[in-house]
Design a protein around this motif. Structure first.
Motif, mmCIF file in Angstrom:
data_model
loop_
_atom_site.group_PDB
_atom_site.id
_atom_site.type_symbol
_atom_site.label_atom_id
_atom_site.label_comp_id
_atom_site.label_asym_id
_atom_site.label_seq_id
_atom_site.Cartn_x
_atom_site.Cartn_y
_atom_site.Cartn_z
ATOM 1 N N GLY A 44 -10.711 4.867 9.515
ATOM 2 C CA GLY A 44 -9.692 4.812 8.483
ATOM 3 C C GLY A 44 -8.735 5.987 8.544
ATOM 4 N N ASN A 53 0.822 -1.213 0.000
ATOM 5 C CA ASN A 53 0.000 0.000 0.000
ATOM 6 C C ASN A 53 0.850 1.253 0.000
ATOM 7 N N ILE A 55 -4.586 7.463 6.602
ATOM 8 C CA ILE A 55 -3.660 7.372 5.463
ATOM 9 C C ILE A 55 -2.217 7.266 5.961
ATOM 10 N N LYS A 92 -10.796 11.162 4.568
ATOM 11 C CA LYS A 92 -10.947 9.776 4.118
ATOM 12 C C LYS A 92 -11.850 9.002 5.073
ATOM 13 N N ARG A 113 -6.265 -0.491 8.183
ATOM 14 C CA ARG A 113 -7.161 0.659 8.011
ATOM 15 C C ARG A 113 -6.434 1.875 7.448
ATOM 16 N N GLY A 140 -4.523 3.575 4.361
ATOM 17 C CA GLY A 140 -4.328 3.442 2.925
ATOM 18 C C GLY A 140 -3.439 4.532 2.351
ATOM 19 N N SER A 141 -3.049 4.359 1.117
ATOM 20 C CA SER A 141 -2.251 5.365 0.421
ATOM 21 C C SER A 141 -3.186 6.248 -0.409
#
Length: 345
Positions: free
Chosen positions: A252, A9, A254, A183, A319, A321-322
């Motif tokens: 979530g 990711n 990042i 996000k 949880r 993400g990129s």
């Protein structure tokens, strides 16, 4: 600890990354000096890194307490007579600095080792490490309150006056945290209204919003809950022995890289180049890893087993993400304007 899914990711590249060369390119004359904007001693392992740079290369790099936005503003103000040789920046700030013509390309030994996708193809910037956004919580300062488990928990009035985050319109960590909130709230890089609405609600609960690193203020309990990176929280807990817990919000979040760039017309250009190469050397990357930051060169297992064992489980990091970093840079000004406007209303 296995973090290969996280690596996919984060890097968006193959798991096995470029290796290190054996030769040293870091020799510098005694008394050499380089000015690097945005390298606070108490943040992200920079205090240890500056000492190692001096010991290994002979180059002295003074501590600099700017954030990314302040660094770019200073470089812009000094464009006709540059003071800085290099800058450590959140990736969106570096991309925008490139567009403004404030940095110059450097494809050095360090740049060559970093995977595609984590560096500008022409050398305008190169990632040096990465981190995951979450909540750095001083459990003692919460007293009898529960440790919040997500972004929405912080909108409960019981946490009034206890939440802090760096100014999203100035500091990269503030902007990254705002996009993490966005996000989590269901927004995208083309729709940051969920984050704007969130911060409007949070603003009614008297948050603390400094422009520069607030690490020490969280350790002291002045800011019981701080939007920050995992590496700061782990350092606080395991190195500074503070009652800190790191939470990856249930909604979530990042993970983002931090990068370095060579300033255009740098007065000590060669030394600036050596500093960038050193932080991407095996010793430099190991030091980042030992400070709980994600290396960008070599396998992700460059994090020592001792450090890796202190991270939250992979199931928690699932949880995180990129995002599209180029788009992150493109929408930054619009987000900052919307955020500032919302705070006035």
């Amino acid at each position: 600890m296995q973090r290969r899914e996280f690596a996919r990711n984060l890097l968006g590249t193959a798991l096995l990354l470029n290796g290190f060369g054996a030769s040293s390119v870091f020799a510098a004359p005694a008394g050499g000096r380089a000015i690097v904007y945005n390298c606070p001693a108490e943040w992200g392992g920079w205090g240890d890194m500056l000492k190692m740079i001096k010991a290994e290369t002979g180059i002295e790099v003074p501590v600099d307490n700017k954030n990314s936005g302040q660094a770019i503003s200073q470089i812009l103000a000094e464009a006709k007579n540059p003071v800085a040789d290099a800058a450590y920046l959140g990736i969106s700030f570096a991309i925008n600095a490139q567009k403004q013509g404030l940095v110059e390309n450097y494809q050095g030994e360090g740049w060559k080792r970093v995977p595609e996708g984590l560096k500008d193809p022409n050398g305008a910037w190169v990632s040096v490490h990465a981190g995951t956004v979450g909540l750095m919580v001083n459990k003692e300062a919460l007293e009898d309150l529960p440790v919040p488990q997500g972004w929405n928990d912080l909108l409960d009035p019981k946490y009034e006056g206890m939440v802090g985050f760096l100014d999203p319109s100035s500091a990269f960590v503030g902007y990254a945290c705002a996009l993490a909130v966005n996000k989590g709230m269901g927004g995208t890089l083309d729709n940051f209204q969920p984050a704007i609405e969130y911060f409007k609600k949070l603003n009614e609960l008297s948050p603390i919003v400094p422009k520069q690193t607030a690490y020490a203020r969280c350790l002291s309990g002045e800011i019981p809950i701080l939007f920050d990176y995992d590496f700061d929280a782990y350092r606080a807990r395991y190195v500074d022995k503070a009652p800190i817990e790191f939470v990856i919000p249930m909604e979530g979040t990042i993970q983002v890289p931090y990068v370095m760039s060579l300033v255009k017309n740098a007065p000590h250009k060669a030394n600036g180049q050596k500093v960038i190469d050193f932080v991407l050397s095996e010793k430099g990357q190991k030091l980042w890893a030992d400070n709980f930051l994600r290396p960008v060169v070599g396998e992700l297992s460059k994090i020592s087993p001792e450090a890796a064992a202190k991270f939250l489980p992979d199931s928690e990091y699932a949880r995180a993400g990129s995002i599209d970093y180029a788009r992150m840079a493109e929408v930054q000004a619009a987000f900052s304007e919307a955020y500032l406007q919302a705070m006035k209303s």
